[in-house]
Design a protein around this motif. Structure first.
Motif, short mmCIF file in Angstrom:
data_model
loop_
_atom_site.label_atom_id
_atom_site.label_comp_id
_atom_site.label_asym_id
_atom_site.label_seq_id
_atom_site.Cartn_x
_atom_site.Cartn_y
_atom_site.Cartn_z
N SER A 74 0.84 -1.16 0.05
CA SER A 74 -0.03 -0.14 -0.10
C SER A 74 0.85 1.16 0.10
CB SER A 74 -0.90 0.04 1.30
OG SER A 74 -0.19 0.12 2.44
N GLY A 75 1.97 1.28 0.66
CA GLY A 75 2.84 2.29 0.90
C GLY A 75 3.51 2.61 -0.59
N LEU A 76 3.80 1.59 -1.52
CA LEU A 76 4.38 1.53 -2.77
C LEU A 76 3.38 2.31 -3.59
CD1 LEU A 76 6.30 -1.79 -3.21
CD2 LEU A 76 7.19 0.64 -3.02
N VAL A 77 2.20 2.03 -3.48
CA VAL A 77 0.83 2.49 -4.18
C VAL A 77 0.79 3.92 -4.08
CG1 VAL A 77 -1.70 2.60 -4.78
CG2 VAL A 77 -0.36 0.39 -4.40
N VAL A 78 1.08 4.41 -2.82
CA VAL A 78 0.95 5.84 -2.53
C VAL A 78 2.16 6.47 -3.31
CG1 VAL A 78 1.35 7.52 -0.64
CG2 VAL A 78 -0.12 5.60 -0.39
#
Length: 365
Positions: A74-78
């Motif tokens: 999810s951090g990579l998506v951000v």
């Protein structure tokens, strides 16, 4: 006679051995050795019987691993969303005019390769209308911006797919989790295709239009919306695995709070999508005053297009007006949610989350 002598000898020998064993078993050293041997045997058997239960997967430890992995994703998506915004602000999104899954992972190296790439860019509307005076060094800058965004997208894909294969083979997923993870991986693949579909709309020749080349605001909104859904799904699933649910009494006020929170989340999501329409139409440049739009509260050209429904998606004035209304509505809803939650007894995590939501909303304004 001989047979009876042998039988007597064997019998006497067995009796002597039995007496010797009984005598030796009375020795303290031998008794201690027998006790220790028995205890070690019992411990080994108990350990052997408990080993299969401890190795059963999925368990708490594997759920923690999977949860942390999903939080990282999810951090990579951000990061991808942020890079997409930077690409949009630097007007770099149309610098790469084709799409290859593997071949474009290596940028041009030699001068001849850069000139060939620049020559391809010169054949499309953005260069002909907006950037006809662009130099090769300037092209390299916007190319690397878009290339970085695309490579980050590939990193996101690998971060989802490769661990999924590993965890699946290890048996870390429950049956329901397998469906969720497959859905997330499919969403990543769809997001990549949607990104190219969006870029392609900005490369098309439009003889009937005298506007500057830009990607379709509809496709841009879909690209952003799918990224936000992927982020929320990954974050929610990861937190579900890491943080146990609190046992809270199902009261009427708690059910109202949940409905309030879900409605507020939907309103924030709709506001973000309207922001994509603002970006796609450059509608933010139409009026730069607040709270009024120019000298009016309601602009004259709010419904200038026909049919009227078209104004909400293609009229820059209406799109900016809608975005303002939605943003104010979202801020009001978040404020109401915060005040409503203060009157309830909630778990500490819930109070912190709502407080951070309110702080982020006012910081955004």
């Amino acid at each position: 006679m001989l047979l009876s002598s042998v039988r007597t000898t064997i019998f006497c020998g067995c009796r002597s051995a039995g007496k010797g064993f009984q005598h030796s078993s009375r020795s303290p050293q031998l008794r201690q050795w027998l006790v220790k041997r028995g205890q070690s045997t019992i411990t080994a058997e108990a350990g052997a019987s408990s080993t299969p239960a401890a190795a059963t997967v999925p368990n708490v430890a594997t759920n923690r691993i999977v949860g942390r992995w999903l939080l990282g994703c999810s951090g990579l998506v951000v990061g991808a969303v942020v890079l997409g915004g930077v690409t949009r602000l630097t007007e770099s999104g149309l610098s790469m005019v084709d799409w290859h899954l593997v071949r474009e992972m290596k940028p041009p190296q030699s001068q001849a390769e850069w000139e060939a790439e620049f020559s391809k860019y010169q054949q499309f509307p953005e260069f002909k209308i907006m950037n006809h005076n662009m130099t090769l060094p300037e092209f390299k800058f916007i190319f690397y911006m878009e290339w970085g965004h695309r490579m980050w997208g590939r990193l996101v894909g690998l971060a989802y797919i490769l661990p999924t294969i590993y965890f699946w083979r290890k048996g870390y997923f429950t049956r329901s989790m397998k469906g969720k993870v497959l859905g997330l991986c499919g969403f990543v693949f769809f997001q990549g295709l949607l990104g190219w579909y969006m870029v392609k709309s900005g490369l098309e020749e439009k003889p009937e239009s005298h506007d500057i080349p830009r990607v379709s605001q509809y496709r841009l909104s879909a690209h952003l919306g799918s990224a936000l859904l992927l982020y929320c799904a990954s974050l929610w699933t990861g937190l579900t695995l890491l943080l146990p649910a609190h046992k809270v009494a199902e009261t009427k006020r708690l059910m109202q709070l949940r409905r309030f929170a879900k409605g507020t989340g939907g309103l924030v999501f709709l506001t973000a999508l309207s922001g994509a329409f603002v970006a796609g139409l450059d509608a933010g440049l139409v009026y730069n005053s607040f709270p009024k739009m120019g000298e009016r509260w309601i602009p004259d050209d709010l419904l200038a297009f026909s049919p009227a429904l078209k104004n909400f998606f293609e009229n820059p004035t209406t799109v900016q007006f809608d975005h303002r209304i939605l943003a104010i509505s979202s801020l009001t809803a978040i404020t109401g949610l915060y005040l409503f939650s203060r009157r309830m007894v909630l778990p500490r995590r819930a109070k912190i989350a709502i407080s951070l939501l309110a702080a982020m909303a006012y910081g955004q304004v």
